[in-house]
Enzyme design. Sequence first.
Site, PDB file in Angstrom:
ATOM      1  N   GLU A  89       0.804  -1.419   0.257  1.00  0.00           N
ATOM      2  CA  GLU A  89       0.293  -0.236   0.031  1.00  0.00           C
ATOM      3  C   GLU A  89       1.139   1.354  -0.129  1.00  0.00           C
ATOM      4  O   GLU A  89       1.929   1.125   0.410  1.00  0.00           O
ATOM      5  CB  GLU A  89      -0.630   0.098   0.982  1.00  0.00           C
ATOM      6  CG  GLU A  89      -1.652  -0.774   1.304  1.00  0.00           C
ATOM      7  CD  GLU A  89      -2.149  -0.829   2.622  1.00  0.00           C
ATOM      8  OE1 GLU A  89      -3.475  -2.022   3.867  1.00  0.00           O
ATOM      9  OE2 GLU A  89      -2.098   0.346   3.643  1.00  0.00           O
ATOM     10  N   CYS A 102       2.356   8.377   1.836  1.00  0.00           N
ATOM     11  CA  CYS A 102       2.676   7.223   2.838  1.00  0.00           C
ATOM     12  C   CYS A 102       3.679   5.993   2.500  1.00  0.00           C
ATOM     13  O   CYS A 102       2.574   5.476   1.432  1.00  0.00           O
ATOM     14  CB  CYS A 102       2.002   7.227   4.292  1.00  0.00           C
ATOM     15  SG  CYS A 102       1.907   6.210   4.910  1.00  0.00           S
ATOM     16  N   CYS A 109       5.507  -7.158   8.687  1.00  0.00           N
ATOM     17  CA  CYS A 109       6.187  -6.780   9.348  1.00  0.00           C
ATOM     18  C   CYS A 109       5.985  -7.806  10.075  1.00  0.00           C
ATOM     19  O   CYS A 109       4.772  -8.213  10.801  1.00  0.00           O
ATOM     20  CB  CYS A 109       5.065  -5.459   9.848  1.00  0.00           C
ATOM     21  SG  CYS A 109       5.589  -4.106  11.098  1.00  0.00           S
ATOM     22  N   CYS A 113       2.235  -5.986  16.688  1.00  0.00           N
ATOM     23  CA  CYS A 113       1.997  -4.667  16.824  1.00  0.00           C
ATOM     24  C   CYS A 113       1.099  -4.883  17.673  1.00  0.00           C
ATOM     25  O   CYS A 113       0.020  -5.755  16.410  1.00  0.00           O
ATOM     26  CB  CYS A 113       2.642  -3.371  16.767  1.00  0.00           C
ATOM     27  SG  CYS A 113       4.177  -2.239  16.639  1.00  0.00           S
ATOM     28  N   GLY A 158       5.754  -2.263   7.762  1.00  0.00           N
ATOM     29  CA  GLY A 158       6.658  -2.548   7.707  1.00  0.00           C
ATOM     30  C   GLY A 158       7.956  -1.537   8.512  1.00  0.00           C
ATOM     31  O   GLY A 158       7.050  -0.889   8.666  1.00  0.00           O
ATOM     32  N   SER A 190       9.161   6.680  10.101  1.00  0.00           N
ATOM     33  CA  SER A 190       8.925   6.143  11.612  1.00  0.00           C
ATOM     34  C   SER A 190       9.577   4.177  11.948  1.00  0.00           C
ATOM     35  O   SER A 190       9.751   3.858  10.809  1.00  0.00           O
ATOM     36  CB  SER A 190       7.216   6.914  11.564  1.00  0.00           C
ATOM     37  OG  SER A 190       7.023   5.899  12.475  1.00  0.00           O
ATOM     38  N   SER A 213       8.055   5.351  17.888  1.00  0.00           N
ATOM     39  CA  SER A 213       6.002   5.134  17.506  1.00  0.00           C
ATOM     40  C   SER A 213       5.375   4.777  19.380  1.00  0.00           C
ATOM     41  O   SER A 213       6.575   4.084  19.929  1.00  0.00           O
ATOM     42  CB  SER A 213       5.447   4.206  17.398  1.00  0.00           C
ATOM     43  OG  SER A 213       5.434   4.309  15.945  1.00  0.00           O
ATOM     44  N   LEU A 214       5.828   5.146  20.104  1.00  0.00           N
ATOM     45  CA  LEU A 214       5.769   5.484  21.296  1.00  0.00           C
ATOM     46  C   LEU A 214       4.226   4.225  21.958  1.00  0.00           C
ATOM     47  O   LEU A 214       4.772   3.841  22.526  1.00  0.00           O
ATOM     48  CB  LEU A 214       5.693   6.381  21.347  1.00  0.00           C
ATOM     49  CG  LEU A 214       5.688   7.522  23.541  1.00  0.00           C
ATOM     50  CD1 LEU A 214       7.240   6.896  23.764  1.00  0.00           C
ATOM     51  CD2 LEU A 214       6.221   8.958  24.334  1.00  0.00           C
ATOM     52  N   HIS A 215       3.211   5.557  22.136  1.00  0.00           N
ATOM     53  CA  HIS A 215       2.505   5.062  22.534  1.00  0.00           C
ATOM     54  C   HIS A 215       1.555   4.317  24.087  1.00  0.00           C
ATOM     55  O   HIS A 215       0.746   4.302  23.889  1.00  0.00           O
ATOM     56  CB  HIS A 215       1.959   4.116  21.637  1.00  0.00           C
ATOM     57  CG  HIS A 215       2.306   3.730  20.011  1.00  0.00           C
ATOM     58  ND1 HIS A 215       2.018   5.052  19.135  1.00  0.00           N
ATOM     59  CD2 HIS A 215       2.168   2.956  18.614  1.00  0.00           C
ATOM     60  CE1 HIS A 215       2.145   5.208  17.996  1.00  0.00           C
ATOM     61  NE2 HIS A 215       2.000   3.543  18.180  1.00  0.00           N
ATOM     62  N   ASN A 289      -7.064   4.437  14.618  1.00  0.00           N
ATOM     63  CA  ASN A 289      -7.589   3.709  13.632  1.00  0.00           C
ATOM     64  C   ASN A 289      -8.494   2.330  13.784  1.00  0.00           C
ATOM     65  O   ASN A 289      -7.157   1.917  13.966  1.00  0.00           O
ATOM     66  CB  ASN A 289      -6.635   4.713  12.402  1.00  0.00           C
ATOM     67  CG  ASN A 289      -8.050   5.022  10.751  1.00  0.00           C
ATOM     68  OD1 ASN A 289      -8.349   3.873  11.449  1.00  0.00           O
ATOM     69  ND2 ASN A 289      -6.852   4.810  10.010  1.00  0.00           N
ATOM     70  N   CYS A 331      -2.809   1.328   8.746  1.00  0.00           N
ATOM     71  CA  CYS A 331      -1.229   1.081   8.599  1.00  0.00           C
ATOM     72  C   CYS A 331      -1.778  -0.808   7.843  1.00  0.00           C
ATOM     73  O   CYS A 331      -2.374  -1.210   8.858  1.00  0.00           O
ATOM     74  CB  CYS A 331      -0.436   0.672   9.862  1.00  0.00           C
ATOM     75  SG  CYS A 331       0.823   1.593   9.514  1.00  0.00           S
TER      76      CYS A 331
END
Length: 344
Positions: A89, A102, A109, A113, A158, A190, A213-215, A289, A331
């Site tokens: 994509e 993007c 990947c 996560c 990825g 990222s 990417s903390l989250h 999302n 994603c």
Amino acid sequence: MKKALLEFSPEELRQALIGLGESAFRAKQVYRWLTACVPFAEMRNLPASLRTKLAGIYTEGYPAVEARLASKDGTLKYLLRLGDGNVIEAVLMRYRYGHTLCISTQVGCPMACTFCASGLGGLVRNLTRGELLGQVLRVNAEQGAGRNITNIVLMGTGEPLLNYENVVSFLRQIHAAQSLGIALRNISLSTCGIVPGIDALAEEGLPVTLCLSLHSAIEEKRRLLMPVENTYPLHEAVAAMRRYSEKTGRRIIYEYILIEGFNMSGEDIDALVRLTRGQRCHVNLIPLNAALGSYKTPGKKQIYEFAAELEKKGVSASVRRTLGEDIEGACGQLRAHFAGKLRE
Ligand code: SAH
């Protein structure tokens, strides 16, 4: 299988054409056509004999558009088919100030996560330098004449720092491809926090904006979302981000997905304030999302209260607009959906 010319650096292209008995300026002409995503048969300033010869030995290496979805907000999502049949994509977000593409860096990947559809089927393979480039060239050409893409974010499917060599080589080539005119400072990468990759990138002299990417700023919580925490714990990843910032002089970005009832309490805010203290950084808040599993997207009020609370405590933060929600913008969602359809 025929080799793809897009995999060649300008110098390798020059050598290849000289090897075919052509003069060096032909390589420049071919390179320009490749940048515009034009097929061999339409490379008009080349002799017909050379066009036929090239097509007999090589492919151009451009991805094909398998599907294109347009969102009501103007976002375009491309499903691109690679030479070996894999699909990836790329998402074009159209803003007033320019167009941001993007791109994906891997097929699938390996990071797994728990909130992300990209990791559902694991890693298939790395994308090559030419395939990274091909996404930009194809989508750019699809927009019609003139330069359209102004910014690139390596935030698609990825983990870019696990495809390090090809990603760095791609960045160098984008930088060199004058006709595209995309500056490195308009490129963001990222990562989920691959520490050796962050340190290596700091030494490359490629001033891209680095995003982590903390989250969650609380390690035990982050571990529930991101298995990478077991290999590179947050404090090590953040230390590497600091080193990157010091070395490159760039402000760094922390991405923080907002998940209702999980990472939005006072305790989460305090941890985030402590983590970012003394850093030249910005926090991008991303409303979750299309939730996987039991995760919930917070409401608008909660989102803006969280952002305001951070700002009040001195953390530079903004809420990222959610684009393309109606076209499976998150994603890996479209690819996962598509793969599911293929299996049916
Ligand atoms: N592997 C890299 C880059 C790809 S993911 C990384 O982890 O940063 C790009 C960004 O999209 C990451 O911040 C990721 O956490 C986020 N993302 C993935 N799934 C999402 C979802 N369902 N909602 C919102 N953001 C998501």
